[in-house]
Structures are given as C-alpha cells and as structure tokens.
Design a protein around this motif. Structure first.
Motif, PDB file in Angstrom:
ATOM      1  N   UNK A 243       2.656  75.345  47.092  1.00 17.96           N
ATOM      2  CA  UNK A 243       1.501  76.517  47.056  1.00 17.96           C
ATOM      3  C   UNK A 243       2.501  77.591  47.628  1.00 17.96           C
ATOM      4  N   UNK A 244       2.425  78.549  46.620  1.00 19.12           N
ATOM      5  CA  UNK A 244       3.031  79.840  46.839  1.00 19.12           C
ATOM      6  C   UNK A 244       2.729  80.919  47.863  1.00 19.12           C
ATOM      7  N   UNK A 245       1.217  81.008  47.701  1.00 20.54           N
ATOM      8  CA  UNK A 245       0.540  81.834  48.489  1.00 20.54           C
ATOM      9  C   UNK A 245       0.642  81.719  50.093  1.00 20.54           C
ATOM     10  N   UNK A 246       1.201  82.789  50.690  1.00 20.42           N
ATOM     11  CA  UNK A 246       1.074  82.646  52.158  1.00 20.42           C
ATOM     12  C   UNK A 246       1.605  81.444  52.743  1.00 20.42           C
ATOM     13  N   UNK A 247       2.615  80.892  52.210  1.00 21.53           N
ATOM     14  CA  UNK A 247       2.930  79.486  52.599  1.00 21.53           C
ATOM     15  C   UNK A 247       4.327  79.651  53.683  1.00 21.53           C
ATOM     16  N   UNK A 248       4.186  78.916  54.610  1.00 18.81           N
ATOM     17  CA  UNK A 248       5.495  78.806  55.734  1.00 18.81           C
ATOM     18  C   UNK A 248       5.911  77.342  55.529  1.00 18.81           C
ATOM     19  N   UNK A 249       7.378  77.243  55.526  1.00 20.35           N
ATOM     20  CA  UNK A 249       7.948  76.042  55.499  1.00 20.35           C
ATOM     21  C   UNK A 249       8.908  75.956  56.529  1.00 20.35           C
ATOM     22  N   UNK A 250       9.072  74.792  57.186  1.00 25.20           N
ATOM     23  CA  UNK A 250       9.920  74.625  58.446  1.00 25.20           C
ATOM     24  C   UNK A 250      10.687  73.220  58.745  1.00 25.20           C
ATOM     25  N   UNK A 251      11.554  73.571  59.643  1.00 24.90           N
ATOM     26  CA  UNK A 251      12.100  72.023  60.024  1.00 24.90           C
ATOM     27  C   UNK A 251      11.817  72.096  61.455  1.00 24.90           C
ATOM     28  N   UNK A 252      11.305  70.637  61.674  1.00 22.08           N
ATOM     29  CA  UNK A 252      11.142  70.394  63.302  1.00 22.08           C
ATOM     30  C   UNK A 252      12.064  69.063  63.402  1.00 22.08           C
ATOM     31  N   UNK A 253      12.392  68.794  64.666  1.00 18.83           N
ATOM     32  CA  UNK A 253      12.818  67.654  65.050  1.00 18.83           C
ATOM     33  C   UNK A 253      12.298  66.887  66.506  1.00 18.83           C
ATOM     34  N   UNK A 254      12.638  65.655  66.541  1.00 21.71           N
ATOM     35  CA  UNK A 254      12.257  65.143  67.711  1.00 21.71           C
ATOM     36  C   UNK A 254      13.178  64.021  67.875  1.00 21.71           C
ATOM     37  N   UNK A 255      13.774  64.099  69.177  1.00 20.02           N
ATOM     38  CA  UNK A 255      14.834  63.281  69.906  1.00 20.02           C
ATOM     39  C   UNK A 255      14.105  62.213  70.811  1.00 20.02           C
ATOM     40  N   UNK A 256      14.698  61.115  70.884  1.00 19.62           N
ATOM     41  CA  UNK A 256      14.042  60.059  71.978  1.00 19.62           C
ATOM     42  C   UNK A 256      13.574  60.480  73.137  1.00 19.62           C
TER      43      UNK A 256
END
Length: 125
Positions: free
Chosen positions: A28-41
């Motif tokens: 979806x190109x309309x007003x989209x955010x994309x991101x990277x998250x991470x979770x450590x032990x």
C-alpha cells in the motif's frame, strides 16, 4: 492486506556488517510507514529505523551513523544496512508496516499492524 517476509540475518563478529531485506506483497503506497524492530532475549521490542512514503527516516539513537534504512518501491522491498555491528545489536529483527500514517515515522511498535516472521542477527565479540 500486506504480507512481509524478512531475510539476510546471520552470525557476524563485532565490527562486521549485514544487510537485511524485507519483501512486501499487497503493498500500500498511500501514507505508509515501514520499519525495522528488534527484540533481544529478556528485553522489550525496540524500534530501530523507519521510513515513510516520502523517504523521511527515523533512527534509534543507538544505531545512528551505523545503520541505514532504505526501500526500493519497484521491488516492493525494504532494506536495513547494518555496519559496525556490536554485540548489543544481537536480536531477532522484524520488518513492520503501518498504513494510513502521516508525518515523520514513529518507532513505536503499537503503531504498526503488519509484521514479518523475523530474522535472527547474532553479533559475537
């Protein structure tokens, strides 16, 4: 509906580099955010980097100058170039997307509604 699939994780020594990829379907190109998250032990999920539909980016202070988020709209792909990796970067990394989002992208996981399965990054000292 958006589906996200990550790849590119692995094991690397401190000071090394990795490039993560995320392929999106149903983009979806309309007003989209994309991101990277991470979770450590033993730690909570943490926002790493985000990019909006215009290319505006946000980074966690801990990765500024070392990581770079980018996208290729023609390939429906999101990338995270990680340089000068540290043991503290060890985590499961997730690709995420948020639709109908305006302004500077946020690094709050509650904003994002689409998630990939994750790819493991391990950095040894």
């Amino acid at each position: 509906q958006v589906q996200l699939v990550e790849s590119g994780g692995g094991s690397v020594q401190a000071g090394g580099s990795l490039r993560l990829s995320c392929v999106a379907s149903g983009y979806i190109t309309r007003d989209i955010w994309m991101a990277w998250f991470r979770q450590a032990p033993g730690k909570e999920r943490e926002g790493v980097a985000a990019i909006d539909s215009d290319g505006l980016t946000s980074y966690a202070e801990s990765v500024k100058g070392r990581f770079a988020i980018s996208k290729d709209n023609a390939k429906n792909s999101l990338y995270l170039q990680m340089n000068n990796l540290e043991p503290e970067d060890t985590a499961m990394y997730y690709c995420a997307a948020a639709s109908d989002s305006w302004g500077r992208p946020l690094l709050r996981h509650g904003v994002y509604t689409y998630w990939g399965q994750g790819t493991q990054v391990t950095v040894s000292s």
